[in-house]
Design a protein around this motif. Sequence first.
Motif, PDB file in Angstrom:
ATOM      1  N   TYR A  78      -0.070   0.897   6.401  1.00 20.56           N
ATOM      2  CA  TYR A  78       0.030   2.049   5.521  1.00 20.56           C
ATOM      3  C   TYR A  78       0.842   3.127   6.214  1.00 20.56           C
ATOM      4  CZ  TYR A  78      -1.384   5.056   1.709  1.00 20.56           C
ATOM      5  OH  TYR A  78      -1.371   5.845   0.602  1.00 20.56           O
TER       6      TYR A  78
ATOM      7  N   TYR B 290       1.629   4.073  -5.963  1.00 17.93           N
ATOM      8  CA  TYR B 290       1.368   5.501  -6.083  1.00 17.93           C
ATOM      9  C   TYR B 290      -0.056   5.791  -6.562  1.00 17.93           C
ATOM     10  CZ  TYR B 290       1.855  10.387  -7.171  1.00 17.93           C
ATOM     11  OH  TYR B 290       1.673  11.735  -7.208  1.00 17.93           O
ATOM     12  N   ALA B 291      -0.481   5.117  -7.601  1.00 20.77           N
ATOM     13  CA  ALA B 291      -1.787   5.402  -8.214  1.00 20.77           C
ATOM     14  C   ALA B 291      -2.927   4.830  -7.363  1.00 20.77           C
ATOM     15  CB  ALA B 291      -1.851   4.818  -9.624  1.00 20.77           C
ATOM     16  N   PHE B 292      -3.981   5.594  -7.248  1.00 20.51           N
ATOM     17  CA  PHE B 292      -5.165   5.166  -6.505  1.00 20.51           C
ATOM     18  C   PHE B 292      -5.689   3.841  -7.047  1.00 20.51           C
ATOM     19  CE2 PHE B 292      -9.796   5.059  -6.043  1.00 20.51           C
ATOM     20  CZ  PHE B 292      -9.898   5.134  -4.659  1.00 20.51           C
ATOM     21  N   GLU B 293      -5.707   3.706  -8.369  1.00 24.06           N
ATOM     22  CA  GLU B 293      -6.216   2.490  -9.005  1.00 24.06           C
ATOM     23  C   GLU B 293      -5.396   1.268  -8.596  1.00 24.06           C
ATOM     24  OE1 GLU B 293      -5.268   5.264 -10.792  1.00 24.06           O
ATOM     25  OE2 GLU B 293      -7.271   6.094 -11.030  1.00 24.06           O
ATOM     26  N   ASP B 294      -4.088   1.436  -8.453  1.00 20.19           N
ATOM     27  CA  ASP B 294      -3.234   0.323  -8.038  1.00 20.19           C
ATOM     28  C   ASP B 294      -3.517  -0.079  -6.594  1.00 20.19           C
ATOM     29  OD1 ASP B 294      -2.011   0.244 -10.529  1.00 20.19           O
ATOM     30  OD2 ASP B 294      -0.360   1.546  -9.901  1.00 20.19           O
ATOM     31  N   LYS B 295      -3.797   0.896  -5.754  1.00 18.33           N
ATOM     32  CA  LYS B 295      -4.127   0.603  -4.353  1.00 18.33           C
ATOM     33  C   LYS B 295      -5.451  -0.158  -4.267  1.00 18.33           C
ATOM     34  CE  LYS B 295      -1.605   4.575  -2.679  1.00 18.33           C
ATOM     35  NZ  LYS B 295      -1.619   5.839  -1.970  1.00 18.33           N
ATOM     36  N   VAL B 296      -6.417   0.266  -5.051  1.00 20.86           N
ATOM     37  CA  VAL B 296      -7.711  -0.425  -5.088  1.00 20.86           C
ATOM     38  C   VAL B 296      -7.527  -1.849  -5.589  1.00 20.86           C
ATOM     39  CG1 VAL B 296      -9.979  -0.475  -6.221  1.00 20.86           C
ATOM     40  CG2 VAL B 296      -9.083   1.674  -5.315  1.00 20.86           C
TER      41      VAL B 296
ATOM     42  N   MET C  37       0.800  -1.225   0.000  1.00 22.91           N
ATOM     43  CA  MET C  37       0.000   0.000   0.000  1.00 22.91           C
ATOM     44  C   MET C  37       0.834   1.277   0.000  1.00 22.91           C
ATOM     45  SD  MET C  37      -2.860  -1.230  -0.466  1.00 22.91           S
ATOM     46  CE  MET C  37      -3.910   0.186  -0.333  1.00 22.91           C
ATOM     47  N   TYR C  38       1.942   1.292   0.703  1.00 21.86           N
ATOM     48  CA  TYR C  38       2.720   2.532   0.727  1.00 21.86           C
ATOM     49  C   TYR C  38       3.786   2.559  -0.362  1.00 21.86           C
ATOM     50  CZ  TYR C  38       5.304  -0.443   4.055  1.00 21.86           C
ATOM     51  OH  TYR C  38       5.927  -1.476   4.685  1.00 21.86           O
TER      52      TYR C  38
END
Length: 83
Positions: free
Chosen positions: A38, A12-18, A8-9
Motif C-alpha cells: 500500500y 479509491y472507494a473504501f468498499e472496493d478496498k474491502v 490497494m493503492y
Amino acid sequence: MTLVFGPMYHLYAFEDKVKALQEAKRVTKPGGIILVAYCMNEYSVLTYGFKENNIYAFIENGKLTDDFHVISEPEDLYDNERI
C-alpha cells in the motif's frame, strides 16, 4: 500465500478496498498468509509537493488538510499534475 501488491493503492472507494481484501481471503488457504502493499497518499506531498517544489499548488487548490494530509478525488489517483 496471496500477494495483493497492486490493487490497494489503485482503488479509491473504501468498499472496493474491502472487496479486494475479501477476495484475497477467499482464495487463500486456511492458515495461509496475505501480503498487501500500500502506498500512502502523503507520499505525493513529499515528492511532488516538497521535493518538486509544488507545495503551494497543493495548498492553493485545497488538496491538503491543516496537518498536511492529502485530500484526493478519484481523478487525482494517477496524476498529481492536476493538483
